[in-house]
Design an enzyme around this catalytic site. Structure first.
Site, mmCIF file in Angstrom:
data_model
loop_
_atom_site.group_PDB
_atom_site.id
_atom_site.type_symbol
_atom_site.label_atom_id
_atom_site.label_comp_id
_atom_site.label_asym_id
_atom_site.label_seq_id
_atom_site.Cartn_x
_atom_site.Cartn_y
_atom_site.Cartn_z
ATOM 1 N N LYS A 40 0.814 -1.196 0.000
ATOM 2 C CA LYS A 40 0.000 0.000 0.000
ATOM 3 C C LYS A 40 0.854 1.255 0.000
ATOM 4 O O LYS A 40 0.385 2.337 -0.301
ATOM 5 C CB LYS A 40 -0.853 0.051 1.281
ATOM 6 C CG LYS A 40 -1.755 -1.104 1.512
ATOM 7 C CD LYS A 40 -2.434 -0.894 2.903
ATOM 8 C CE LYS A 40 -2.921 -2.175 3.455
ATOM 9 N NZ LYS A 40 -3.378 -2.043 4.850
ATOM 10 N N GLU A 96 7.591 2.047 -6.392
ATOM 11 C CA GLU A 96 7.776 1.586 -5.016
ATOM 12 C C GLU A 96 7.956 2.807 -4.116
ATOM 13 O O GLU A 96 8.485 3.836 -4.555
ATOM 14 C CB GLU A 96 9.015 0.663 -5.001
ATOM 15 C CG GLU A 96 9.471 0.163 -3.663
ATOM 16 C CD GLU A 96 8.495 -0.766 -2.946
ATOM 17 O OE1 GLU A 96 7.291 -0.444 -2.896
ATOM 18 O OE2 GLU A 96 8.941 -1.781 -2.399
ATOM 19 N N ASP A 97 7.537 2.676 -2.873
ATOM 20 C CA ASP A 97 7.715 3.797 -1.946
ATOM 21 C C ASP A 97 9.168 3.936 -1.509
ATOM 22 O O ASP A 97 9.731 5.021 -1.502
ATOM 23 C CB ASP A 97 6.771 3.672 -0.728
ATOM 24 C CG ASP A 97 6.874 2.323 -0.020
ATOM 25 O OD1 ASP A 97 7.619 1.434 -0.496
ATOM 26 O OD2 ASP A 97 6.194 2.152 1.012
ATOM 27 N N ASP A 100 14.899 -0.602 0.492
ATOM 28 C CA ASP A 100 15.705 -0.690 1.708
ATOM 29 C C ASP A 100 16.738 -1.809 1.495
ATOM 30 O O ASP A 100 17.767 -1.578 0.862
ATOM 31 C CB ASP A 100 14.705 -0.979 2.848
ATOM 32 C CG ASP A 100 15.312 -0.982 4.230
ATOM 33 O OD1 ASP A 100 16.055 -0.054 4.547
ATOM 34 O OD2 ASP A 100 15.029 -1.913 5.004
ATOM 35 N N PHE A 149 14.191 5.428 9.900
ATOM 36 C CA PHE A 149 12.873 4.897 9.590
ATOM 37 C C PHE A 149 11.938 6.062 9.294
ATOM 38 O O PHE A 149 11.745 6.948 10.130
ATOM 39 C CB PHE A 149 12.330 4.028 10.729
ATOM 40 C CG PHE A 149 11.152 3.230 10.277
ATOM 41 C CD1 PHE A 149 11.332 2.038 9.585
ATOM 42 C CD2 PHE A 149 9.861 3.687 10.480
ATOM 43 C CE1 PHE A 149 10.238 1.309 9.112
ATOM 44 C CE2 PHE A 149 8.768 2.964 10.021
ATOM 45 C CZ PHE A 149 8.958 1.774 9.332
ATOM 46 N N ARG A 162 0.343 7.064 7.219
ATOM 47 C CA ARG A 162 0.298 7.069 5.750
ATOM 48 C C ARG A 162 -0.265 8.377 5.171
ATOM 49 O O ARG A 162 0.200 8.848 4.144
ATOM 50 C CB ARG A 162 -0.543 5.904 5.224
ATOM 51 C CG ARG A 162 0.064 4.527 5.426
ATOM 52 C CD ARG A 162 -0.678 3.510 4.552
ATOM 53 N NE ARG A 162 -0.488 2.130 4.970
ATOM 54 C CZ ARG A 162 0.539 1.361 4.616
ATOM 55 N NH1 ARG A 162 1.491 1.853 3.859
ATOM 56 N NH2 ARG A 162 0.605 0.107 5.024
HETATM 57 P P1 IMP Z 1 13.117 -4.073 1.312
HETATM 58 O O1 IMP Z 1 12.618 -5.394 0.832
HETATM 59 O O2 IMP Z 1 13.974 -4.251 2.538
HETATM 60 O O3 IMP Z 1 13.794 -3.253 0.259
HETATM 61 O O4 IMP Z 1 11.894 -3.305 1.897
HETATM 62 C C1 IMP Z 1 10.988 -2.609 1.161
HETATM 63 C C2 IMP Z 1 9.729 -2.358 1.964
HETATM 64 O O5 IMP Z 1 10.008 -2.196 3.357
HETATM 65 C C3 IMP Z 1 9.088 -1.064 1.550
HETATM 66 O O6 IMP Z 1 8.182 -1.258 0.498
HETATM 67 C C4 IMP Z 1 8.395 -0.614 2.810
HETATM 68 O O7 IMP Z 1 7.119 -1.207 2.899
HETATM 69 C C5 IMP Z 1 9.251 -1.153 3.921
HETATM 70 N N1 IMP Z 1 10.169 -0.126 4.488
HETATM 71 C C6 IMP Z 1 11.510 -0.088 4.388
HETATM 72 N N2 IMP Z 1 12.022 0.989 5.009
HETATM 73 C C7 IMP Z 1 10.953 1.668 5.495
HETATM 74 C C8 IMP Z 1 10.823 2.903 6.204
HETATM 75 O O8 IMP Z 1 11.794 3.615 6.541
HETATM 76 N N3 IMP Z 1 9.554 3.285 6.514
HETATM 77 C C9 IMP Z 1 8.450 2.548 6.173
HETATM 78 N N4 IMP Z 1 8.541 1.391 5.502
HETATM 79 C C10 IMP Z 1 9.777 0.954 5.155
#
Ligand code: IMP
Length: 177
Positions: A40, A96-97, A100, A149, A162
């Site tokens: 989302k 993608e938002d 990470d 974060f 959100r």
């Molecule tokens: P990844 O698989 O570790 O790259 O994580 C990606 C997902 O982790 C994103 O789509 C977010 O839903 C969540 N995420 C990673 N860092 C944050 C943050 O700082 N705030 C909120 N959600 C995060």
């Protein structure tokens, strides 16, 4: 006590989205494009950026998750909503938002490649390159941010924050026990 502090303002986000929209239009020209929103967290970003794209752009949505209500990745990814359009022979641009560890996007890209698209690329609003666990470089990046974060503009902690218009750093006391 203040729960969050401003990192990127609504004005900065909207200005960058206009630039990204131009870059994307330049890149794909008039070729058929499927814009894919990762639910989302990307929903606000997606709603704003698709308005910068050609009117023929098809929109689709998938839901994936690597976070429960914690601020560290479990490394486990679940696919809770799949594609509803065929992407065969089409360019797919994933919105993608935040990237990470990169595990979520790597998983999604691998899946999309099995559907025989013309190409798959990633456009992320935020990038935390210092946290990467896999070799994934998004083709389009809104802002590179430090290892904090963040919440707001679609990003949540435990389904909260959100609706904020800005991207903010969540104060550790909110999520630390
Ligand atoms: P990844 O698989 O570790 O790259 O994580 C990606 C997902 O982790 C994103 O789509 C977010 O839903 C969540 N995420 C990673 N860092 C944050 C943050 O700082 N705030 C909120 N959600 C995060």
């Amino acid at each position: 006590m203040q729960e969050y502090t401003l990192l990127i303002s609504e004005k900065e986000i909207q200005a960058r989205i206009k630039e990204l929209g131009e870059e994307i239009c330049q890149r794909y020209k008039d070729e058929p494009l499927v814009a894919l929103c990762v639910l989302k967290g990307s929903v606000l970003f997606f709603a704003d950026i698709v308005r910068e794209l050609p009117s023929a752009t098809a929109l689709d949505f998938v839901a994936l998750s690597s976070y429960g209500n914690k601020t560290v990745s479990s490394g486990e990814i679940t696919f809770s909503k799949g594609l509803s359009l065929s992407i065969e022979g089409k360019h797919v641009l994933v919105f993608e938002d935040i990237v990470d560890s990169g595990l979520t996007m790597t998983y999604l890209k691998k899946y999309l490649e099995t559907q025989n698209p013309k190409s798959v690329a990633v456009c992320t609003l935020l990038d935390k390159p210092s946290r990467r666990k896999v070799d994934l470089v998004p083709e389009f990046i809104g802002f590179k941010i430090p290892d904090k974060f963040v919440v707001g503009y679609g990003l949540d902690f435990d389904e909260k924050y959100r609706p904020l218009r800005d991207v903010c750093v969540l104060e550790p006391w909110v999520y630390q026990d």
